[in-house]
Design a protein around this motif. Structure first.
Motif, PDB file in Angstrom:
ATOM      1  N   PRO A 251       3.447  50.412  28.943  1.00  0.00           N
ATOM      2  CA  PRO A 251       3.142  49.648  30.157  1.00  0.00           C
ATOM      3  C   PRO A 251       4.337  49.541  31.105  1.00  0.00           C
ATOM      4  CG  PRO A 251       3.433  48.136  28.317  1.00  0.00           C
ATOM      5  CD  PRO A 251       3.520  49.519  27.755  1.00  0.00           C
ATOM      6  N   THR A 252       4.524  50.605  31.900  1.00  0.00           N
ATOM      7  CA  THR A 252       5.566  50.602  32.924  1.00  0.00           C
ATOM      8  C   THR A 252       4.925  50.911  34.278  1.00  0.00           C
ATOM      9  OG1 THR A 252       6.025  52.973  32.739  1.00  0.00           O
ATOM     10  CG2 THR A 252       7.251  51.489  31.262  1.00  0.00           C
ATOM     11  N   LEU A 253       5.586  50.510  35.350  1.00  0.00           N
ATOM     12  CA  LEU A 253       5.082  50.833  36.688  1.00  0.00           C
ATOM     13  C   LEU A 253       5.006  52.342  36.881  1.00  0.00           C
ATOM     14  CD1 LEU A 253       6.962  48.187  38.874  1.00  0.00           C
ATOM     15  CD2 LEU A 253       4.504  48.263  38.422  1.00  0.00           C
ATOM     16  N   GLU A 254       5.978  53.063  36.376  1.00  0.00           N
ATOM     17  CA  GLU A 254       5.982  54.527  36.497  1.00  0.00           C
ATOM     18  C   GLU A 254       4.708  55.123  35.915  1.00  0.00           C
ATOM     19  OE1 GLU A 254       7.242  58.154  37.553  1.00  0.00           O
ATOM     20  OE2 GLU A 254       8.777  56.596  37.652  1.00  0.00           O
ATOM     21  N   ASN A 255       4.349  54.699  34.716  1.00  0.00           N
ATOM     22  CA  ASN A 255       3.145  55.237  34.064  1.00  0.00           C
ATOM     23  C   ASN A 255       1.864  54.785  34.770  1.00  0.00           C
ATOM     24  OD1 ASN A 255       4.543  56.628  32.100  1.00  0.00           O
ATOM     25  ND2 ASN A 255       4.511  54.934  30.637  1.00  0.00           N
TER      26      ASN A 255
END
Length: 529
Positions: A251-255
């Motif tokens: 759960p990252t903004l990039e993903n």
């Protein structure tokens, strides 16, 4: 730097993340029906579609509601989420992601986003004094309140005076940037009346807004300041981002943002317009993220000309409505009878009259009688007619020549009622045509070629009408297609790939000699009570 895929054939659409202080109401159903219709239309056009819905589960109102029922907040949320999902199944909503703001993945996204905005210098600690509406989860300016400090939206809810230390977001910093953005992207806020409301609000001058609360346990703690809880809107809006995560990804903004961002369309009720059209783009600017393409704020619903409310005893239970009348009837009435973007009204008599006239009498009866004649005069097969041999000036072919394009434009602009009216014009013309041509008389006169041309043109017009309405009434459209000899199910997303809009929205594709199935009513008329 976060990278997004700019070369994409994708379409991401969201409903609001519905607040779970109570059971889903007809307004929630209305927005979600519209979102589902657009998602289905874009799938027909060959887009890879992501329809996001979900629930906003934090905040003081949730905490108080749960306490009043003797439940823990999470327990209360879990119960209400089941009710939303049950309603979506009944309304034939084909959502792809259900975003819950209580999920661990969402907490990770919120904290990362908070950190980006913090590093930008756009969050600071300050003193919040003002009138607070618990139902709105929002501080109100003095000028907005009714007499005796009642909320203008929740007119039975008295605002509470608050004087507390909160963290603030520097919204005022983005005043000029927002105004420039609105000028550069005039279609960002729709319809025009909503855009004008936002422009007027912003022009009056933006104030920084509180993004945390104290004395509230139900929410995510502010990173580094656990005595503060992140305010519901700074949390809830990011639920759209969390929904973009693949189930097994970190759960990252990039993903979250690499495939589907920016969102193509946020569908909302006009009561939450400010949060989506002012707060949200400013937050994204602060985090150096692209802004969604479009926010569309639809109107409110009334019943028999009156505002709905528990105190008036005139609420409209969406579950009861769909259980009694079926999903297609409910979907059709709300999308055809109400101009999307304006306020609309539900009246039971008008509802029954409308669906009976359009779905049973005009569309269903036309199919039924034509299939009956095809069985009698053409051995229950599509007449052996080549559509290209029918002249362009043929009345039904002429109406249909650009019908698919007109309907597509209507769907794209969210003019559902216009799309339905365009299709119904073809259906009514077909009913008139069959009465004028009287194929039963032509058959008696031995004019078999003329009979077959009349029946082909009617059957093909019914097929085209069913296809163009399949985003609104998928069950009826499926029944029509299958009675015409196709195996298509418009509720089966895998099958949709075989009925592309570029092909099936054009008049003249019904295969000659295709075996027709036994006619049966596609919509049984409803009885007035």
């Amino acid at each position: 730097m976060i990278h997004t895929d700019t070369n994409r054939n994708t379409f991401a659409i969201t409903t609001p993340l519905y607040y779970v202080n109570g059971l889903p109401h007809i307004g929630s159903g209305y927005t979600t029906i519209a979102a589902d219709a657009i998602a289905r239309f874009e799938r027909l056009r060959g887009k890879s579609v992501l329809l996001i819905t979900g629930t906003d589960e934090h905040g003081q109102k949730i905490q108080r509601t749960a306490q009043s029922k003797g439940l823990e907040p999470q327990e209360h949320c879990d119960k209400i989420v089941v009710e939303f999902d049950t309603l979506w199944q009944k309304l034939n909503i084909q959502y792809d992601r259900f975003s819950r703001t209580t999920s661990p993945h969402h907490e990770a996204i919120v904290k990362e986003f908070f950190g980006r905005v913090w590093e930008r210098g756009d969050i600071y600690l300050g003193q919040q004094k003002g009138w607070y509406c618990v139902s709105c989860e929002e501080f109100k300016e003095q000028r907005e309140l009714l007499e005796e400090k009642y909320c203008p939206i929740h007119s039975n809810m008295e605002a509470e005076w608050r004087d507390e230390q909160n963290y603030f977001f520097r919204l005022s910093k983005y005043q000029n940037q927002l105004e420039e953005f609105y000028q550069q992207q005039p279609d960002f806020i729709q319809p025009e009346s909503r855009r004008n409301e936002v422009l007027s609000f912003v022009h009056q001058g933006l104030q920084d807004f509180s993004i945390s609360r104290v004395n509230l346990d139900w929410g995510f703690p502010v990173p580094g300041a656990p005595q503060h809880t992140i305010y519901v809107w700074f949390d809830a809006l990011l639920g759209y981002v969390t929904a973009l995560l693949e189930p097994d990804s970190e759960p990252t903004l990039e993903n979250a943002l690499k495939k589907w961002w920016p969102i193509n369309l946020h569908l909302i009720g006009k009561d939450i317009l400010r949060f989506h059209a002012v707060y949200w783009p400013a937050m994204l600017m602060s985090a150096y993220l692209p802004i969604p393409d479009r926010v569309f704020g639809h109107g409110f619903l009334t019943k028999d000309g009156q505002k709905m409310g528990k105190s008036l005893g005139n609420t409209l239970d969406p579950v009861e409505l769909v259980n009694r009348y079926g999903a297609d009837a409910v979907r059709y009435y709300f999308l055809k009878e109400i101009e999307f973007g304006r306020d609309g009204d539900f009246n039971k008599t008008r509802f029954i009259d409308t669906v009976n006239a359009d779905l049973a009498k005009s569309l269903g009866n036309l199919l039924n009688r034509t299939l009956g004649m095809a069985k009698k005069y053409c051995q229950a097969r599509v007449p052996n007619i080549i559509a290209s041999d029918i002249p362009v000036e043929h009345p039904l072919k002429f109406i249909s020549l650009e019908l698919g394009e007109r309907v597509a434009r209507a769907y794209q602009s969210l003019a559902f009622s216009e799309a339905c009216r365009e299709v119904l014009a073809l259906v009514r013309a077909s009913n008139k045509f069959i009465d004028e041509q009287a194929p039963w008389s032509l058959y008696k006169e031995g004019k078999q070629q003329a009979v077959e041309e009349v029946l082909y043109s009617i059957l093909e017009s019914v097929r085209l009408a069913a296809y163009l309405l399949s985003s609104v009434i998928p069950n009826i459209s499926t029944d029509i297609y299958q009675q015409l000899g196709f195996t298509i199910d418009f509720n089966n997303q895998t099958m949709i790939e075989t009925v592309a809009y570029d092909t099936h929205s054009i008049w003249g594709i019904l295969p000659p000699n295709q075996k027709l199935n036994k006619p049966k009513p596609v919509f049984v008329p409803l009885e007035q009570e």
